[in-house]
Design an enzyme around this catalytic site. Structure first.
Site, short mmCIF file in Angstrom:
data_model
loop_
_atom_site.label_atom_id
_atom_site.label_comp_id
_atom_site.label_asym_id
_atom_site.label_seq_id
_atom_site.Cartn_x
_atom_site.Cartn_y
_atom_site.Cartn_z
N LYS A 193 0.84 -1.21 0.00
CA LYS A 193 0.00 0.00 0.00
C LYS A 193 0.87 1.26 0.00
CE LYS A 193 -3.84 -2.36 2.25
NZ LYS A 193 -4.60 -2.67 3.47
N GLN A 230 -4.45 -1.19 9.69
CA GLN A 230 -4.49 -2.54 9.11
C GLN A 230 -5.11 -3.53 10.09
OE1 GLN A 230 -3.66 -3.19 5.98
NE2 GLN A 230 -4.01 -5.39 6.11
N ASP A 251 -10.55 3.51 3.99
CA ASP A 251 -10.90 2.09 3.94
C ASP A 251 -12.42 1.90 3.83
OD1 ASP A 251 -9.09 -0.02 3.86
OD2 ASP A 251 -8.60 0.11 5.99
N1 GUN Z 1 -6.97 -6.52 6.28
C1 GUN Z 1 -7.27 -7.22 5.17
N2 GUN Z 1 -7.74 -6.41 4.22
C2 GUN Z 1 -7.74 -5.17 4.73
C3 GUN Z 1 -8.10 -3.90 4.21
O1 GUN Z 1 -8.56 -3.75 3.06
N3 GUN Z 1 -7.93 -2.85 5.03
C4 GUN Z 1 -7.45 -2.98 6.29
N4 GUN Z 1 -7.34 -1.89 7.04
N5 GUN Z 1 -7.11 -4.14 6.80
C5 GUN Z 1 -7.25 -5.22 6.02
#
Ligand code: GUN
Length: 284
Positions: free
Chosen positions: A54, A98, A121
């Site tokens: 990311k 996350q 998100d």
């Molecule tokens: N864990 C798995 N996928 C995601 C996501 O798209 N965003 C976040 N914050 N955590 C995750």
């Protein structure tokens, strides 16, 4: 028998990320650099890969990005204080915590602490509510990416039957609402659905988002259906695979997303789009 056309997530991502980069350049010319903060608590190996990807994608598109890594012993109060500081940081337009978080931290509480204006998100209840009632807000990146994939093949959902397999807050539920907003008739299937095949055989569009291999096989798909595979699993040889039996289903479907190279890259792409939009909204 025909072979389905691939919906190439890498190619579509490349195109969308070029657009993000161009809009980022324009915003920077006005003195605003879109910024994303990615917060990781603990050492979950998969999460470490995700957050690295990311941050790198942000940098490649010209966005500012910071990765804040904390020890697994971080307390909930400490994390809430970090989120509050990021809410008030003018260089940060998007905040991503996350998941999963360590068990001693209440993830709901942390997500609800993120300012909805920075919730790139789309996990905050305010974002979920906005999607539910059709108001502006951030959409969760994975289902948003799926909608972009349908758009890329010029697919009209009006009057179509879409079947979503999986009911998670991150994918299944928001996916169903997005399909509904585009006038599809939507069925959500899950682990307590007695006859999944009877449902999927009726579908014009199928989104598989369970996290289990071979949830969808060729005998469960109506000829010509469009199949989107959100799964990220490993097969017996350790190779990345989705929820869909790709070899079989691609002989029946009209369009299908591969794994890897399908929905996966789109998730990060839509995170970039959301972060850029957070910065653009703030600047207007
Ligand atoms: N864990 C798995 N996928 C995601 C996501 O798209 N965003 C976040 N914050 N955590 C995750």
């Amino acid at each position: 028998m025909t072979t389905a056309q691939l919906i190439d997530g890498n190619a579509l991502s490349k195109q969308l990320r070029e657009d993000v980069a161009a809009r980022t350049t324009a915003l920077k010319a006005r003195g605003i650099t879109p910024g994303l903060a990615v917060v990781l608590v603990g050492e979950n190996p998969a999460s470490q890969v995700y957050v690295r990807n990311k941050v790198k994608a942000c940098q490649d598109a010209g966005l500012h990005s910071v990765l804040e890594k904390f020890d697994v012993s971080m307390t909930e109060a400490e994390l809430l204080a970090r989120v509050d500081a990021l809410n008030n940081d003018p260089t940060i337009h998007g905040i991503l915590v996350q998941l999963p978080l360590p068990a001693h931290i209440d993830a709901h509480k942390v997500i609800e602490a993120i300012s909805p204006a920075k919730d790139v998100d789309g996990f905050h209840v305010a974002s979920a509510g906005a999607l539910m009632v059709g108001r502006p807000g951030f959409w969760p990146c994975t289902p948003y990416g799926c909608m972009k994939m349908l758009e890329s093949i010029g697919y009209s959902l009006r009057g179509k039957h879409a079947v979503v397999i999986g009911r998670s807050n991150i994918v299944g539920k928001p996916m169903a609402l997005m399909l509904l907003q585009q006038n599809a008739t939507v069925t959500i299937c899950h682990s307590a659905t007695p006859d999944l095949k009877a449902m999927t055989l009726q579908a014009d569009v199928i989104v598989a988002a369970v996290g289990k291999r071979n949830v969808l096989t060729a005998d469960m798909v109506k000829p010509g259906a469009v199949v989107l595979d959100v799964g990220m699993n490993r097969n017996d040889e350790g190779k990345l695979c989705g929820d869909v039996d790709f070899a079989g289903v691609s002989q029946v479907a009209s369009h299908i997303t591969p794994v890897p190279g399908g929905v996966g890259p789109m998730t990060i792409t839509m995170l970039l789009v959301n972060t850029l939009e957070a910065a653009e909204r703030e600047s207007t």
